[in-house]
Design a protein around this motif. Sequence first.
Motif, PDB file in Angstrom:
ATOM      1  N   ILE A  71     -48.281  -4.218  35.259  1.00 30.88           N
ATOM      2  CA  ILE A  71     -48.755  -4.573  33.909  1.00 30.88           C
ATOM      3  C   ILE A  71     -49.335  -5.993  33.907  1.00 30.88           C
ATOM      4  CG2 ILE A  71     -47.996  -4.917  31.505  1.00 30.88           C
ATOM      5  CD1 ILE A  71     -45.918  -2.668  32.011  1.00 30.88           C
ATOM      6  N   ASP A  72     -48.761  -6.869  34.745  1.00 31.11           N
ATOM      7  CA  ASP A  72     -49.238  -8.259  34.803  1.00 31.11           C
ATOM      8  C   ASP A  72     -50.648  -8.364  35.381  1.00 31.11           C
ATOM      9  OD1 ASP A  72     -46.758  -8.976  33.877  1.00 31.11           O
ATOM     10  OD2 ASP A  72     -45.944  -9.210  35.901  1.00 31.11           O
ATOM     11  N   ARG A  73     -51.102  -7.301  36.033  1.00 31.04           N
ATOM     12  CA  ARG A  73     -52.467  -7.340  36.580  1.00 31.04           C
ATOM     13  C   ARG A  73     -53.506  -7.396  35.475  1.00 31.04           C
ATOM     14  NH1 ARG A  73     -53.386  -3.271  41.454  1.00 31.04           N
ATOM     15  NH2 ARG A  73     -55.417  -4.138  41.008  1.00 31.04           N
ATOM     16  N   GLY A  74     -53.155  -6.831  34.302  1.00 32.60           N
ATOM     17  CA  GLY A  74     -54.204  -6.708  33.289  1.00 32.60           C
ATOM     18  C   GLY A  74     -53.835  -7.132  31.883  1.00 32.60           C
ATOM     19  N   TYR A  75     -52.606  -7.597  31.659  1.00 30.91           N
ATOM     20  CA  TYR A  75     -52.225  -8.028  30.305  1.00 30.91           C
ATOM     21  C   TYR A  75     -51.675  -9.440  30.368  1.00 30.91           C
ATOM     22  CZ  TYR A  75     -52.739  -3.178  28.886  1.00 30.91           C
ATOM     23  OH  TYR A  75     -53.254  -1.933  28.626  1.00 30.91           O
ATOM     24  N   GLU A  76     -52.283 -10.343  29.613  1.00 29.65           N
ATOM     25  CA  GLU A  76     -51.804 -11.719  29.575  1.00 29.65           C
ATOM     26  C   GLU A  76     -50.589 -11.798  28.662  1.00 29.65           C
ATOM     27  OE1 GLU A  76     -53.991 -15.945  29.403  1.00 29.65           O
ATOM     28  OE2 GLU A  76     -54.236 -14.803  27.569  1.00 29.65           O
ATOM     29  N   ASP A  77     -49.495 -12.292  29.177  1.00 33.06           N
ATOM     30  CA  ASP A  77     -48.273 -12.530  28.399  1.00 33.06           C
ATOM     31  C   ASP A  77     -47.877 -11.293  27.577  1.00 33.06           C
ATOM     32  OD1 ASP A  77     -46.117 -13.876  27.380  1.00 33.06           O
ATOM     33  OD2 ASP A  77     -47.246 -14.914  25.817  1.00 33.06           O
TER      34      ASP A  77
END
Length: 448
Positions: free
Chosen positions: A404-410
């Motif tokens: 998920i961290d690949r494409g969503y900031e915070d």
Amino acid sequence: MDKLLINGGRRLEGEVRISGAKNAVLPIMAAALLTSGTCVIKNVPRLDDVSVMLSVLQELSVRSSWHKDVLRLDCAHVSPVAPSPEILGQIRASNLILGPLLGRFKEAEIGACGGCSIGCRPMNLHFAALEALGSKILPLETGYFAFAKSLQGNVVHLAFPSVGATENLIMAAVLAEGRTVLHNAAAEPEIVDLAGFINTMGGKISGAGSNVITIDGVKKLNGAEYTVMPDRIETGTFLVAGAMCGGSLRLSGARAEHNTALLAAMQQAGISCTYSMPNVNERFEEESFITLHGGGRPRPLQVVTASYPGFPTDMQPQLTAMLSLAQGRSSICESIFENRLAFAKELKKMGATIQTQDNCAIIDGVAKLNGAVVKAMDLRAGAALALAGLAAQGRTVIEQAAYIDRGYEDFVGKLSSLGADITRLSKQSEQGKQIKKITTANNCRLVV
Ligand code: UD1
């Protein structure tokens, strides 16, 4: 691996700011290789994929600084060496250095690029388009070597409107001799943003956003300053979160005109959204927004994913999660990536009733989902499972949440600010190296 812990069943209320678009900033970073000047890119999201792309550029001797959301790239000392396969292999978008290196240096050596497990993702369309400009592509043991004596403009037809192939072709053609006309080009807003950036550098690209793009080659491009468009997939993901959890959301910076297929689907499902709608070609403005008032079960839908402006494949898993709670039978057919419905088996662990056959899913809506331990199989599937967890009764654990961290900031911070009870269990905590207490939104205390 990182895990997310979600205690479901909370309404989401409030405002979040939509970050810069992952799929726009990655090609824009690659396009910086076209100049020996300095590029200042604003509204850059803090994402793992952006960090990986920056590492790729650094291997090519780009000097950089990244302060808040402003990324400065000094490309004076770039050389077309082969970046290490370990870094290239982390993201599919690393293949976007091919077009600009070929354009500027007339050669590029690139190892196999990575990506999610959503499909096989070949490069044949990229190669065919670049060969039409006069380049040759030689396969290597892992990867390939592309070179050209000179690049000549040409009339090019893509067999399928591939986003990446359109971007690579634009980036090579902008430094070619003469005019290139690309037919059956991808029309995604991120292509418009890439063309906007290159035109700010001195390029001559017209027609981006339509299926015919004209690129008049120029001798040289300069450094430029540019603000990246807001992320339409993050926007869509939060809209679906609001629809599944009820409550009222305001997404500031969101551009409704980039999300028309999703907004039409929401309207058909009986979910109320309001939005500002500036002219299509107007640049990003602070005051653009979308609001959503969720509540009650959605009506069922029949959806087929398609190239822009069709329903985006990158929103298919989130919509599948939403329709698992619809009042009645829905169908979703995935026409872009062959393996993108595989995550449905994880959603079924939460009580969703889904039958998949080939590239279609029949979803019989249920009144409630139940918390479960589920595995993120890729970026958007991970986000979809998180949304299901937010709407479900009880506790959900998302394994492999690093996707998920690949494409969503915070992602966790933004959802928590809206009232979600969502906590990250870090890699370190799993190994018992770091013990700290986290107070989550409902004051549930966890030792992690
Ligand atoms: C981009 C997006 C991704 C999105 C996808 C489709 C970025 C960084 N990623 O990926 O999030 O899901 O568009 O909207 O912008 N294909 C070929 N041969 C090729 C190239 C593509 O057969 O040479 C096929 C792919 O296997 C896939 C389809 O075309 O089935 C779409 O791929 P493409 O549009 O190229 O997607 P990406 O640019 O990789």
